[in-house]
Motif scaffolding. Structure first.
Motif, PDB file in Angstrom:
ATOM      1  N   PRO A 116       0.799  -1.232   0.000  1.00  0.00           N
ATOM      2  CA  PRO A 116       0.000   0.000   0.000  1.00  0.00           C
ATOM      3  C   PRO A 116       0.831   1.281   0.000  1.00  0.00           C
ATOM      4  CG  PRO A 116      -0.566  -1.420   1.885  1.00  0.00           C
ATOM      5  CD  PRO A 116       0.461  -2.131   1.087  1.00  0.00           C
ATOM      6  N   LEU A 117       2.031   1.248   0.582  1.00  0.00           N
ATOM      7  CA  LEU A 117       2.820   2.483   0.651  1.00  0.00           C
ATOM      8  C   LEU A 117       3.548   2.794  -0.652  1.00  0.00           C
ATOM      9  CD1 LEU A 117       4.242   2.301   4.290  1.00  0.00           C
ATOM     10  CD2 LEU A 117       2.283   3.575   3.443  1.00  0.00           C
ATOM     11  N   LEU A 118       3.456   1.873  -1.623  1.00  0.00           N
ATOM     12  CA  LEU A 118       4.096   2.128  -2.920  1.00  0.00           C
ATOM     13  C   LEU A 118       3.081   2.339  -4.033  1.00  0.00           C
ATOM     14  CD1 LEU A 118       7.019  -0.518  -2.925  1.00  0.00           C
ATOM     15  CD2 LEU A 118       7.102   1.868  -2.200  1.00  0.00           C
ATOM     16  N   THR A 119       1.822   2.072  -3.753  1.00  0.00           N
ATOM     17  CA  THR A 119       0.828   2.174  -4.832  1.00  0.00           C
ATOM     18  C   THR A 119       0.381   3.626  -5.015  1.00  0.00           C
ATOM     19  OG1 THR A 119      -0.857   1.565  -3.227  1.00  0.00           O
ATOM     20  CG2 THR A 119      -0.148  -0.156  -4.708  1.00  0.00           C
ATOM     21  N   GLY A 120      -0.006   3.966  -6.252  1.00  0.00           N
ATOM     22  CA  GLY A 120      -0.529   5.309  -6.530  1.00  0.00           C
ATOM     23  C   GLY A 120       0.566   6.335  -6.798  1.00  0.00           C
ATOM     24  N   TYR A 121       1.813   5.900  -6.919  1.00  0.00           N
ATOM     25  CA  TYR A 121       2.897   6.833  -7.246  1.00  0.00           C
ATOM     26  C   TYR A 121       3.326   6.600  -8.691  1.00  0.00           C
ATOM     27  CZ  TYR A 121       3.088   7.852  -2.317  1.00  0.00           C
ATOM     28  OH  TYR A 121       2.741   8.247  -1.052  1.00  0.00           O
ATOM     29  N   PRO A 122       3.436   7.678  -9.488  1.00  0.00           N
ATOM     30  CA  PRO A 122       3.754   7.486 -10.909  1.00  0.00           C
ATOM     31  C   PRO A 122       5.141   6.892 -11.122  1.00  0.00           C
ATOM     32  CG  PRO A 122       3.750   9.845 -10.323  1.00  0.00           C
ATOM     33  CD  PRO A 122       3.245   9.083  -9.135  1.00  0.00           C
ATOM     34  N   ASP A 123       6.079   7.211 -10.212  1.00  0.00           N
ATOM     35  CA  ASP A 123       7.442   6.711 -10.368  1.00  0.00           C
ATOM     36  C   ASP A 123       7.791   5.872  -9.126  1.00  0.00           C
ATOM     37  OD1 ASP A 123      10.159   6.300 -10.500  1.00  0.00           O
ATOM     38  OD2 ASP A 123      10.630   8.319 -11.208  1.00  0.00           O
ATOM     39  N   THR A 124       7.627   4.557  -9.238  1.00  0.00           N
ATOM     40  CA  THR A 124       7.822   3.686  -8.066  1.00  0.00           C
ATOM     41  C   THR A 124       9.266   3.721  -7.579  1.00  0.00           C
ATOM     42  OG1 THR A 124       6.132   2.260  -9.029  1.00  0.00           O
ATOM     43  CG2 THR A 124       7.274   1.389  -7.140  1.00  0.00           C
ATOM     44  N   LEU A 125      10.224   3.809  -8.522  1.00  0.00           N
ATOM     45  CA  LEU A 125      11.636   3.829  -8.106  1.00  0.00           C
ATOM     46  C   LEU A 125      11.930   5.081  -7.272  1.00  0.00           C
ATOM     47  CD1 LEU A 125      14.411   2.464  -8.223  1.00  0.00           C
ATOM     48  CD2 LEU A 125      14.882   3.730 -10.321  1.00  0.00           C
ATOM     49  N   ALA A 126      11.374   6.217  -7.694  1.00  0.00           N
ATOM     50  CA  ALA A 126      11.592   7.465  -6.950  1.00  0.00           C
ATOM     51  C   ALA A 126      10.961   7.358  -5.560  1.00  0.00           C
ATOM     52  CB  ALA A 126      11.000   8.644  -7.719  1.00  0.00           C
ATOM     53  N   ARG A 127       9.790   6.756  -5.476  1.00  0.00           N
ATOM     54  CA  ARG A 127       9.117   6.575  -4.186  1.00  0.00           C
ATOM     55  C   ARG A 127       9.955   5.666  -3.269  1.00  0.00           C
ATOM     56  NH1 ARG A 127       6.163   8.073   0.106  1.00  0.00           N
ATOM     57  NH2 ARG A 127       4.826   6.413   0.910  1.00  0.00           N
ATOM     58  N   ILE A 128      10.478   4.577  -3.823  1.00  0.00           N
ATOM     59  CA  ILE A 128      11.314   3.664  -3.041  1.00  0.00           C
ATOM     60  C   ILE A 128      12.549   4.408  -2.528  1.00  0.00           C
ATOM     61  CG2 ILE A 128      12.885   1.653  -3.229  1.00  0.00           C
ATOM     62  CD1 ILE A 128      10.813   0.436  -5.214  1.00  0.00           C
ATOM     63  N   SER A 129      13.206   5.171  -3.406  1.00  0.00           N
ATOM     64  CA  SER A 129      14.439   5.874  -3.013  1.00  0.00           C
ATOM     65  C   SER A 129      14.152   6.890  -1.922  1.00  0.00           C
ATOM     66  CB  SER A 129      15.069   6.578  -4.217  1.00  0.00           C
ATOM     67  OG  SER A 129      15.336   5.635  -5.211  1.00  0.00           O
ATOM     68  N   SER A 130      13.028   7.606  -2.053  1.00  0.00           N
ATOM     69  CA  SER A 130      12.768   8.642  -1.052  1.00  0.00           C
ATOM     70  C   SER A 130      12.375   8.029   0.305  1.00  0.00           C
ATOM     71  CB  SER A 130      11.768   9.673  -1.590  1.00  0.00           C
ATOM     72  OG  SER A 130      10.524   9.514  -0.994  1.00  0.00           O
ATOM     73  N   LEU A 131      11.571   6.969   0.285  1.00  0.00           N
ATOM     74  CA  LEU A 131      11.229   6.295   1.561  1.00  0.00           C
ATOM     75  C   LEU A 131      12.473   5.688   2.218  1.00  0.00           C
ATOM     76  CD1 LEU A 131       7.953   4.148   1.255  1.00  0.00           C
ATOM     77  CD2 LEU A 131       8.438   5.974   2.890  1.00  0.00           C
ATOM     78  N   LEU A 132      13.351   5.119   1.382  1.00  0.00           N
ATOM     79  CA  LEU A 132      14.585   4.523   1.911  1.00  0.00           C
ATOM     80  C   LEU A 132      15.431   5.579   2.604  1.00  0.00           C
ATOM     81  CD1 LEU A 132      16.191   2.118  -0.738  1.00  0.00           C
ATOM     82  CD2 LEU A 132      15.893   1.675   1.689  1.00  0.00           C
ATOM     83  N   ARG A 133      15.583   6.735   1.954  1.00  0.00           N
ATOM     84  CA  ARG A 133      16.378   7.833   2.544  1.00  0.00           C
ATOM     85  C   ARG A 133      15.783   8.268   3.872  1.00  0.00           C
ATOM     86  NH1 ARG A 133      17.022   9.938  -2.411  1.00  0.00           N
ATOM     87  NH2 ARG A 133      15.096  11.139  -2.222  1.00  0.00           N
ATOM     88  N   GLU A 134      14.449   8.405   3.866  1.00  0.00           N
ATOM     89  CA  GLU A 134      13.744   8.860   5.074  1.00  0.00           C
ATOM     90  C   GLU A 134      13.930   7.862   6.236  1.00  0.00           C
ATOM     91  OE1 GLU A 134       9.772  10.014   3.731  1.00  0.00           O
ATOM     92  OE2 GLU A 134       9.059   9.103   5.595  1.00  0.00           O
ATOM     93  N   ARG A 135      13.947   6.572   5.905  1.00  0.00           N
ATOM     94  CA  ARG A 135      13.978   5.534   6.948  1.00  0.00           C
ATOM     95  C   ARG A 135      15.376   5.103   7.355  1.00  0.00           C
ATOM     96  NH1 ARG A 135       9.286   1.319   5.136  1.00  0.00           N
ATOM     97  NH2 ARG A 135       7.513   2.678   5.606  1.00  0.00           N
ATOM     98  N   GLN A 136      16.364   5.480   6.580  1.00  0.00           N
ATOM     99  CA  GLN A 136      17.718   4.981   6.834  1.00  0.00           C
ATOM    100  C   GLN A 136      18.167   5.172   8.291  1.00  0.00           C
ATOM    101  OE1 GLN A 136      19.147   3.092   4.351  1.00  0.00           O
ATOM    102  NE2 GLN A 136      20.247   2.430   6.195  1.00  0.00           N
ATOM    103  N   PRO A 137      17.930   6.375   8.887  1.00  0.00           N
ATOM    104  CA  PRO A 137      18.370   6.557  10.280  1.00  0.00           C
ATOM    105  C   PRO A 137      17.717   5.553  11.229  1.00  0.00           C
ATOM    106  CG  PRO A 137      17.774   8.678   9.287  1.00  0.00           C
ATOM    107  CD  PRO A 137      17.355   7.614   8.320  1.00  0.00           C
TER     108      PRO A 137
END
Ligand code: S3P
Length: 188
Positions: A130-151
């Motif tokens: 559900p947190l990846l659906t509805g985004y036009p660019d899935t790779l960009a969504r993955i990269s931004s969530l990863l950056r946010e969660r890294q800490p």
């Protein structure tokens, strides 16, 4: 056949918790680790689904992300108290400080990492995430969530293992080696 030799670790040895982003292989690798050690495998998402009697995607649609997170913490409280489990956690479990403490206290916490494009390939069309659906660019969504969660991933992990270039079996063997060494060291 379990890799672990009898007497290597004690009856009350710590569990292993696998943390990391969606698609890093927590469930597949977790099952392989459990098989090698002769431990039980549990996926916290499956515990939540079993209690809710519906899928994670349905639960998100029905009750929303906050209620899902509450139920996820309930499941982790249950699991983190048990010895000798291999626990696969949901990718966002580390966002809650209580979950981070529960996991670190009860288990050897292994962070599985993978490159964003490897994650994209593994999650496929993302319909069940559900947190990846509805985004036009899935790779960009993955990269931004990863950056946010890294800490949060870094704060929670005792050790990290990259699953991008390794087979499931090689990654699981690496985790078993680390775990067995650590448990032997922590046994008086
Ligand atoms: C989530 C990851 C999912 C699941 C839920 C939320 C996340 O688990 O818990 O969709 O916040 O990253 P997996 O990492 O097992 O896919």
């Amino acid at each position: 056949m379990p890799l672990q030799r009898e007497g290597d670790v004690t009856e009350d040895a710590r569990s292993i918790a696998l943390i990391g982003f969606m698609g890093t292989g927590k469930t597949t690798i977790g099952r392989a680790v459990a098989r090698k050690l002769g431990y039980e495998f549990v996926d916290s998402d499956h515990v939540v689904e079993r209690h809710a009697r519906c899928t994670i995607a349905e639960l998100f649609a029905e009750v929303g992300v906050e209620e899902f997170r509450r139920r996820e913490t309930e499941a982790l409280r249950e699991l983190a108290a048990c010895p000798r489990l291999v626990i696969a956690t949901g990718g966002g479990a580390v966002l809650n400080p209580e979950n981070r403490a529960l996991l670190r206290e009860g288990a050897l916490v292994v962070l599985l990492t993978a490159d964003p494009w490897v994650i994209l390939r593994r999650v496929g069309d993302a319909q069940t995430r559900p947190l990846l659906t509805g985004y036009p660019d899935t790779l960009a969504r993955i990269s931004s969530l990863l950056r946010e969660r890294q800490p949060a991933y870094d704060l929670t992990a005792h050790v990290r293992v990259d699953s991008s270039g390794r087979s499931v079996d090689a990654t699981a063997t690496r985790i078993v080696e680390i775990y067995t060494r650590q448990e032997q060291r922590s046994t008086p």
